[in-house]
Design a protein around this motif. Structure first.
Motif, PDB file in Angstrom:
ATOM      1  N   TYR A 148       0.827  -1.208   0.000  1.00  0.00           N
ATOM      2  CA  TYR A 148       0.000   0.000   0.000  1.00  0.00           C
ATOM      3  C   TYR A 148       0.857   1.251   0.000  1.00  0.00           C
ATOM      4  CZ  TYR A 148       0.931   0.016   5.090  1.00  0.00           C
ATOM      5  OH  TYR A 148       1.537   0.019   6.335  1.00  0.00           O
ATOM      6  N   ARG A 149       0.186   2.367  -0.161  1.00  0.00           N
ATOM      7  CA  ARG A 149       0.916   3.636  -0.200  1.00  0.00           C
ATOM      8  C   ARG A 149       0.587   4.484   1.017  1.00  0.00           C
ATOM      9  NH1 ARG A 149       3.791   7.137  -3.323  1.00  0.00           N
ATOM     10  NH2 ARG A 149       3.503   9.292  -2.658  1.00  0.00           N
ATOM     11  N   ILE A 150       1.615   5.145   1.492  1.00  0.00           N
ATOM     12  CA  ILE A 150       1.470   6.103   2.590  1.00  0.00           C
ATOM     13  C   ILE A 150       1.639   7.501   2.016  1.00  0.00           C
ATOM     14  CG2 ILE A 150       3.031   7.093   4.328  1.00  0.00           C
ATOM     15  CD1 ILE A 150       3.058   4.383   5.694  1.00  0.00           C
ATOM     16  N   ASN A 151       0.702   8.421   2.330  1.00  0.00           N
ATOM     17  CA  ASN A 151       0.845   9.831   1.941  1.00  0.00           C
ATOM     18  C   ASN A 151       0.946  10.679   3.192  1.00  0.00           C
ATOM     19  OD1 ASN A 151       0.669   9.465  -0.831  1.00  0.00           O
ATOM     20  ND2 ASN A 151      -1.497  10.007  -0.972  1.00  0.00           N
ATOM     21  N   PHE A 152       1.892  11.616   3.190  1.00  0.00           N
ATOM     22  CA  PHE A 152       1.995  12.539   4.322  1.00  0.00           C
ATOM     23  C   PHE A 152       0.944  13.636   4.171  1.00  0.00           C
ATOM     24  CE2 PHE A 152       6.657  11.387   3.628  1.00  0.00           C
ATOM     25  CZ  PHE A 152       6.610  10.337   4.515  1.00  0.00           C
ATOM     26  N   LYS A 170      -5.136   8.925   6.503  1.00  0.00           N
ATOM     27  CA  LYS A 170      -5.800   7.675   6.908  1.00  0.00           C
ATOM     28  C   LYS A 170      -6.459   7.021   5.701  1.00  0.00           C
ATOM     29  CE  LYS A 170      -6.408   8.990  11.710  1.00  0.00           C
ATOM     30  NZ  LYS A 170      -7.317   9.335  12.805  1.00  0.00           N
ATOM     31  N   ASP A 171      -5.628   6.690   4.727  1.00  0.00           N
ATOM     32  CA  ASP A 171      -6.119   6.046   3.512  1.00  0.00           C
ATOM     33  C   ASP A 171      -6.471   4.587   3.803  1.00  0.00           C
ATOM     34  OD1 ASP A 171      -5.909   8.176   1.595  1.00  0.00           O
ATOM     35  OD2 ASP A 171      -3.728   7.960   1.687  1.00  0.00           O
ATOM     36  N   ASP A 172      -7.265   4.005   2.901  1.00  0.00           N
ATOM     37  CA  ASP A 172      -7.740   2.625   3.105  1.00  0.00           C
ATOM     38  C   ASP A 172      -6.594   1.634   3.318  1.00  0.00           C
ATOM     39  OD1 ASP A 172     -10.245   3.610   2.822  1.00  0.00           O
ATOM     40  OD2 ASP A 172     -10.565   2.868   0.776  1.00  0.00           O
TER      41      ASP A 172
HETATM   42  C1  LIG Z   1      -1.676   9.653  -2.288  1.00  0.00           C
HETATM   43  O1  LIG Z   1      -1.371  10.787  -3.060  1.00  0.00           O
HETATM   44  C2  LIG Z   1      -1.432  10.557  -4.448  1.00  0.00           C
HETATM   45  C3  LIG Z   1      -0.948  11.809  -5.144  1.00  0.00           C
HETATM   46  O2  LIG Z   1      -1.601  12.937  -4.657  1.00  0.00           O
HETATM   47  C4  LIG Z   1      -2.852  10.175  -4.834  1.00  0.00           C
HETATM   48  O3  LIG Z   1      -2.924   9.883  -6.211  1.00  0.00           O
HETATM   49  C5  LIG Z   1      -3.283   8.948  -4.041  1.00  0.00           C
HETATM   50  O4  LIG Z   1      -4.626   8.623  -4.289  1.00  0.00           O
HETATM   51  C6  LIG Z   1      -3.089   9.203  -2.539  1.00  0.00           C
HETATM   52  N1  LIG Z   1      -3.484   8.060  -1.734  1.00  0.00           N
HETATM   53  C7  LIG Z   1      -3.042   6.802  -1.863  1.00  0.00           C
HETATM   54  C8  LIG Z   1      -3.511   5.819  -0.883  1.00  0.00           C
HETATM   55  O5  LIG Z   1      -2.292   6.474  -2.756  1.00  0.00           O
END
Ligand SMILES: *[C@@H]1O[C@H](CO)[C@@H](O)[C@H](O)[C@H]1NC(C)=O
Length: 288
Positions: free
Chosen positions: A170-174, A193-195
């Motif tokens: 998964y990806r973490i965004n600050f 707090k993404d899925d």
């Molecule tokens: C994280 O940021 C990117 C770029 O703004 C976005 O495309 C993405 O949906 C965000 N969230 C996740 C979980 O990747």
């Protein structure tokens, strides 16, 4: 008495030989050691910036074959160990001299940024640590902390391996730089707090059978007990360095988040605020 013409010819010949000698000398030392070596060291520096396993991997190489239970992608996934735990399999964490009180056998699951972003965050943590007289630590977002098992380290590793098979990458965004009120949440980057991040934490709690408070994902930049006003200043400093227009090439974040493709298991006794005992126990690729 030699004729003036003949003596100037000798002078010219000697000058020519001297110049040739100097030229050869300059060529052999100058070209090989100064310019090309400088080129090489620039190249090396650059490589270290972009090679994820540059620092910890080398120092810890010996211990890793046993202690580092990495699934798959060996070279690319280690991110900045403080050090690798020296006694794999040991459930004893008491210091060898027996003088200091034994630390509790506590572990954490970390999602660590790698590559260039990992280097930048490591540098930022180092900067704040030096400025505030605090300990430095490898950049990480804790997925689950305060893990204690009756079977100690071996059991933690076994459960972590099971967990890694159930969690998708998964990806973490600050979201921003902010501050908290406790030692371990002094200054940090909050994480959206993404899925993916929330699901990973929920699965970790389920598999380890731990029910803690709501998950507040974050990447710590400073562990300290400094007063709130100083925390606020450190936050401003962090924003300028990581996101500000005046930030330099070295500090401006290359990316505002990172992909999590493995969990690292760290020995992290909470009582050891110096972090000297903290060490990497293993790492597991996410294959869910
Ligand atoms: C994280 O940021 C990117 C770029 O703004 C976005 O495309 C993405 O949906 C965000 N969230 C996740 C979980 O990747």
């Amino acid at each position: 008495m030699p004729s003036p013409a003949r003596s100037s010819a000798w002078v010219l010949l000697l000058c020519g030989l001297a110049l040739l000698g100097c030229g050869l000398y300059a060529f052999s030392t100058g070209s090989s050691s100064s310019s090309s070596q400088r080129g090489l060291s620039l190249f090396r520096t650059h490589q270290q910036l972009v090679t994820p396993a540059s620092d910890g991997a080398a120092t810890a190489a010996g211990a890793q074959s046993q202690a580092h239970r990495l699934r798959g992608h060996q070279g690319s996934s280690r991110a900045h160990p403080l050090r690798v735990c020296a006694t794999p399999g040991s459930i004893m964490s008491a210091p060898e001299d027996g003088a200091a009180p034994a630390l509790r056998d506590q572990y954490s699951l970390w999602a660590q940024p790698k590559g260039r972003l990992g280097e930048q965050l490591k540098a930022e943590i180092g900067h704040l640590a030096a400025r505030h007289g605090a300990p430095a630590f490898p950049p990480h977002t804790t997925v689950l902390g305060d893990i204690e098992r009756p079977g100690g380290r071996q059991e933690v590793l076994a459960v972590a391996a099971e967990l890694a098979q159930k969690v998708k990458k998964y990806r973490i965004n600050f979201t921003d730089v902010t501050r908290g009120s406790i030692y371990y949440q002094c200054v940090y980057l909050s994480v959206a707090k993404d899925d993916g991040a929330m699901a990973a934490a929920a699965t970790a709690r389920e598999v380890f059978g731990i029910t803690t408070g709501p998950y507040m994902p974050h990447l710590s930049l400073l562990y300290s007990d400094i007063p709130q006003e100083e925390r606020a200043k450190a936050v401003e400093d962090g924003i300028v360095r990581l996101y500000g227009e005046s930030s330099g090439y070295d500090t401006l974040l290359v990316e505002n988040g990172y992909e999590v493709d493995s969990f690292a298991v760290w020995y992290t006794p909470v009582a050891d605020k110096s972090l000297k005992s903290w060490c990497l126990v293993g790492e597991f690729e996410l294959t869910g």
